[in-house]
Structure formats: structure tokens, C-alpha cells
Design an enzyme around this catalytic site. Structure first.
Site, short mmCIF file in Angstrom:
data_model
loop_
_atom_site.label_atom_id
_atom_site.label_comp_id
_atom_site.label_asym_id
_atom_site.label_seq_id
_atom_site.Cartn_x
_atom_site.Cartn_y
_atom_site.Cartn_z
N HIS A 1 8.62 -29.99 2.78
CA HIS A 1 8.04 -30.83 1.76
C HIS A 1 7.49 -32.13 2.11
O HIS A 1 7.87 -32.70 3.06
CB HIS A 1 9.13 -31.00 0.40
CG HIS A 1 8.44 -32.02 -0.36
ND1 HIS A 1 7.34 -31.52 -1.09
CD2 HIS A 1 8.88 -32.90 -1.00
CE1 HIS A 1 7.12 -32.43 -2.03
NE2 HIS A 1 8.00 -33.42 -2.12
N CYS B 1 9.80 -30.73 -6.82
CA CYS B 1 9.29 -30.84 -5.35
C CYS B 1 10.14 -29.53 -4.82
O CYS B 1 9.35 -28.92 -3.99
CB CYS B 1 9.50 -31.77 -4.85
SG CYS B 1 8.53 -33.38 -5.37
N ASN C 1 1.51 -36.24 -1.74
CA ASN C 1 2.96 -35.31 -2.22
C ASN C 1 2.45 -34.46 -3.47
O ASN C 1 1.99 -34.95 -4.43
CB ASN C 1 3.89 -36.17 -2.42
CG ASN C 1 5.08 -35.50 -3.18
OD1 ASN C 1 5.17 -34.56 -3.29
ND2 ASN C 1 6.33 -36.36 -3.37
O1 UT7 Z 1 8.81 -35.75 -3.46
C1 UT7 Z 1 10.17 -35.86 -3.80
C2 UT7 Z 1 10.95 -36.97 -3.45
N1 UT7 Z 1 10.09 -38.22 -3.03
C3 UT7 Z 1 10.36 -38.62 -1.87
O2 UT7 Z 1 11.31 -38.28 -1.10
C4 UT7 Z 1 9.64 -40.24 -1.89
C5 UT7 Z 1 10.96 -41.04 -1.18
N2 UT7 Z 1 10.48 -42.52 -1.12
C6 UT7 Z 1 9.56 -42.89 -0.21
O3 UT7 Z 1 8.73 -42.15 0.32
C7 UT7 Z 1 9.51 -44.31 -0.21
O4 UT7 Z 1 10.44 -45.02 -0.57
C8 UT7 Z 1 8.07 -45.01 -0.68
C9 UT7 Z 1 6.86 -44.84 0.23
C10 UT7 Z 1 7.96 -44.78 -2.12
C11 UT7 Z 1 8.41 -46.64 -0.50
O5 UT7 Z 1 8.60 -46.93 0.79
P1 UT7 Z 1 9.60 -47.99 1.21
O6 UT7 Z 1 9.83 -48.29 2.41
O7 UT7 Z 1 11.03 -47.57 0.38
O8 UT7 Z 1 9.32 -49.31 0.34
P2 UT7 Z 1 9.97 -49.91 -0.63
O9 UT7 Z 1 9.96 -49.34 -2.06
O10 UT7 Z 1 11.49 -50.49 -0.26
O11 UT7 Z 1 9.14 -51.39 -0.82
C12 UT7 Z 1 8.78 -52.12 0.19
C13 UT7 Z 1 8.02 -53.45 -0.47
C14 UT7 Z 1 8.16 -53.87 -1.56
O12 UT7 Z 1 7.94 -55.29 -1.52
P3 UT7 Z 1 9.04 -56.44 -1.56
O13 UT7 Z 1 9.93 -56.25 -2.69
O14 UT7 Z 1 9.55 -56.02 -0.16
O15 UT7 Z 1 8.17 -57.65 -1.49
C15 UT7 Z 1 7.28 -53.39 -2.59
O16 UT7 Z 1 6.97 -53.97 -3.54
O17 UT7 Z 1 6.57 -52.69 -0.36
C16 UT7 Z 1 5.76 -53.31 -1.57
N3 UT7 Z 1 5.01 -52.01 -2.14
C17 UT7 Z 1 3.88 -51.94 -1.77
N4 UT7 Z 1 2.99 -52.74 -1.10
C18 UT7 Z 1 1.87 -52.21 -1.09
C19 UT7 Z 1 5.46 -50.68 -2.73
N5 UT7 Z 1 4.42 -50.24 -2.95
C20 UT7 Z 1 3.41 -50.54 -2.45
C21 UT7 Z 1 2.06 -50.29 -1.97
N6 UT7 Z 1 1.25 -51.08 -1.52
N7 UT7 Z 1 1.41 -49.16 -2.49
#
Ligand code: UT7
Length: 335
Positions: free
Chosen positions: A262, A122, A292
Site C-alpha cells: 500500500h 486502505c 495515498n
Molecule cells: O494509508 C493508511 C495509513 N496511513 C498511514 O500509514 C500514514 C501514517 N503516517 C504518516 O505517514 C506520517 O505520520 C505523516 C507523513 C502523516 C507525518 O509524518 P511524521 O514524521 O509522523 O510527522 P509528525 O506528524 O510527527 O509531524 C512532525 C512535524 C510537526 O511539527 P512540530 O509539532 O514538530 O513542530 C507537524 O506539525 O511536522 C509538522 N507537519 C508539517 N510540516 C510541514 C505536519 N504536516 C506538515 C506539512 N508540512 N504538511
């Protein structure tokens, strides 16, 4: 620090034009609800993304790059013979080799240019800008076309809800040339920390895990991301980066006309803006429409800002990126 000989003019590089292209096909969060266990509410709240563009089966990274490059050339009123270097930033090149830049060179008929790719995920567009800026200032090249292009949909695991809701396809281009005016690229910072490469990567298809029945079965040819860990590093790193970039240039955040981040996650963008104390209306946000797009995200956003008249001559703008590698980078520009 720049040392200037008394009486000598300071040579800088400057972006003279931009262009971008996104594929026509739109996939909304509601479309994704039918594909995986997710919801428009979750995606919107956690990322800010509402829809993304997806390339068709026939489109590869060089095709998107070609469209964006044509616009940038037209906007600069230049012919392809005027370009002596082409740099393409991508992690979804047409094929492992040759470089996508060479394929783009062929499409554009850029006989007088040399072409190569940069892989910094990215941060790729800003890494390319860094190289272009250095080669122009050292007088090695006169006019550089840089393109960030991605077809992430083709390395996205459409069964993995933790990643498939995040990415989109597109390309953005810019043309850089020297200037002796009091404008252009004021300073650039590029950084990497290879110890964190596993946070965001695609394990298959290279010499570590060549394509095989087994690699396909294990779905190694798709993006893997430890989202939450990446998120935390991104927020911390980008906050430090933007503060350092302004401090080293003795600029107050209030002097910035625009922040072009970004486009990975609205919460990361908001955190960076908050750290600088700048209002969100001074920040370009388009991830709601494109998701993204990795190396393409900054040049698409920059092109939109130029086209919609959000950047005026003399404005200070700050570009910042964070991505796989891990890599991160910033560019402070006086337009
Ligand atoms: O571009 C290069 C760099 N990339 C980034 O900077 C991306 C960085 N990361 C992020 O933007 C975020 O971490 C995400 C958007 C990918 C995820 O958000 P989060 O607040 O960090 O969520 P998480 O991964 O901690 O997941 C929270 C919950 C989990 O469920 P449990 O374990 O709490 O029951 C996931 O399984 O959300 C669940 N989950 C979803 N639920 C519905 C993960 N993806 C989804 C989904 N729909 N698509």
C-alpha cells in the site's frame, strides 16, 4: 492450511487481468506550498510523495471505477455478461447508499452480476480479494470483478496541512477466476483492530454525526488522522504481517520477485522491505506520482507492474496493506 484429497485437483483463484485509471489533473507539492504552510522538501522527506491526481467536480468513485473496470475487462477479453460478482472497495462512495458497486453495475450493464461494497479503508482491495478468493474456491461464484476506487480529494480538508498533502484519487480493478493450475492466490491474511479506529476516520456524515450546520462548522466531514501514531502501528504491524505470511508458506524473502505495498509513506514501505531484506528495486513504488489513494493504491500499483512487464508467469508476489479500522492484510500470489 489447505487439506488436499489425494488425486483431487486443488482449486485456487487467480487474477487474470488488471486495469487502472487516474484523473488527469495533477497537484504538485509546489501547488500545495501555495495553499498551506508546507514545503516540497517536508512532503518529499516525510512521505516520498511529489504529486497526486485529483478528480474534477463531476467525477465520483463509480466514474473512476468504471474506467478501471473497462480496462480490466478489455485486457481479459471478456464481456460484462461473463462477470457474476462485483465488489467495490471504497471509503468515498458516490453516496451513503446505494452501494457504489450497484452504481458501477448499472454503468457497466452487468445484468448477470450481484454487487456489493466493502469498507476496509486502505486494506479494502485486499479484503475484496479475500472475499472473491473464498467465494470462488467455494464455487459460489465463477468470475469476480473487484475494484478499489477513491475520490479522497472530496473528503480532504484542504486547510489541514497534516493530511491534505497525503492523499490522491484513482481506481484499480482486477478480474478473478478459478484455476486448477499450480498458480494463483496461495494465501491471504486479513486482520482488524477496532480498538484503534479513532487513529484514522471521518467523523461526519453518518448516523453518529449526521450532516448539519454544526457538523460542517466543526469540519467533521473531513479525514482526521493521528499521523505519527498511525505510522508507528503501521510499521510494526506490516513488518510482522509480511514475515508471518512468508513463514506460514515456507517461502524465503529471496524467493519473492516483487513486493506491492500500500502506498501511504515511502518510509513505511522502506521499513517493510528492510525487514524482509529485499532491495527496493523489487518493490513497486508509485506514491511519488499518486500519493495515498487508499483502496485504489494496491490495484493501481499491481496494474502498473503488469503493464510494465515487472511480473512474469510463475513469479511469487506479495501484496500488503494497512489502513483505517485499523485493518491490515496480505496476499501471496504465484502469478
Ligand atoms: O494509508 C493508511 C495509513 N496511513 C498511514 O500509514 C500514514 C501514517 N503516517 C504518516 O505517514 C506520517 O505520520 C505523516 C507523513 C502523516 C507525518 O509524518 P511524521 O514524521 O509522523 O510527522 P509528525 O506528524 O510527527 O509531524 C512532525 C512535524 C510537526 O511539527 P512540530 O509539532 O514538530 O513542530 C507537524 O506539525 O511536522 C509538522 N507537519 C508539517 N510540516 C510541514 C505536519 N504536516 C506538515 C506539512 N508540512 N504538511
Amino acid at each position: 492450511m489447505t487439506i488436499q484429497v489425494k488425486g483431487a485437483r486443488l482449486l485456487r483463484s487467480r487474477i487474470i487481468s488488471t486495469g487502472s485509471y487516474v484523473p488527469e489533473r495533477v497537484i504538485t507539492n509546489f501547488d500545495l506550498e501555495k495553499m498551506v504552510d508546507t514545503s516540497d522538501e517536508w512532503i518529499t522527506e516525510r512521505t516520498g510523495i511529489k504529486e497526486r491526481r485529483i478528480a474534477d467536480e463531476t467525477q465520483a468513485a463509480s466514474d473512476l471505477a468504471y474506467e478501471a473496470a473497462k480496462v480490466a475487462l478489455k485486457n481479459a477479453d471478456l464481456k460484462i455478461e461473463d462477470i457474476d460478482l462485483i465488489i467495490v472497495a471504497t471509503v468515498t462512495g458516490d453516496m451513503p447508499f446505494p452501494s457504489t458497486a450497484c452504481i458501477l453495475q448499472d454503468k457497466l450493464g452487468a445484468k448477470k452480476a450481484v454487487a456489493f461494497d466493502i469498507n476496509a479503508a486502505c486494506s479494502g482491495f485486499l479484503y475484496s480479494l479475500y472475499v472473491a478468493d473464498s467465494l470462488i474456491k467455494s464455487k459460489m461464484h465463477k468470475r469476480v470483478l473487484i475494484v478499489g476506487t477513491e475520490v479522497l480529494s472530496k473528503i480532504t480538508d484542504w486547510d489541514d496541512r497534516t493530511t491534505c498533502v497525503l492523499f490522491g484519487d484513482g481506481a484499480g480493478a482486477a478480474i478473478i477466476e478459478p484455476t486448477e493450475e499450480d498458480r494463483g492466490i496461495i494465501s491471504m491474511h486479513i486482520n482488524s483492530d477496532g480498538s484503534l479506529w479513532e487513529l484514522l476516520h471521518m467523523p461526519g456524515g453518518g448516523s453518529r454525526n449526521p450532516v448539519s450546520k454544526d457538523s460542517l462548522k466543526k469540519r467533521l466531514h473531513y479525514i482526521k488522522m493521528k499521523g505519527n501514531e498511525t505510522f508507528k502501528v503501521a510499521v510494526r504491524t506490516l513488518e510482522d504481517l509480511v514475515v508471518r505470511t512468508l513463514e506460514e508458506n515456507k517461502l524465503e524473502p529471496s524467493q519473492l520477485s516483487l513486493l506491492i505495498p500500500h502506498q501511504a509513506n515511502l518510509r513505511i514501505i522502506q521499513a517493510t522491505a528492510d525487514r524482509l531484506g529485499i532491495p527496493i528495486d523489487k518493490v513497486i513504488v508509485n506514491l511519488d506520482r499518486y500519493g495515498n489513494t487508499s483502496a485504489a493504491s494496491i490495484p493501481i500499483a499491481l496494474d502498473e507492474a503488469v503493464r510494465t512487464g515487472r511480473i512474469r508467469d510463475g513469479d511469487y508476489i506479495l501484496l500488503e496493506a494497512f489502513g483505517g479500522g485499523l485493518t491490515w492484510a496480505s496476499a501471496l500470489i504465484k502469478w
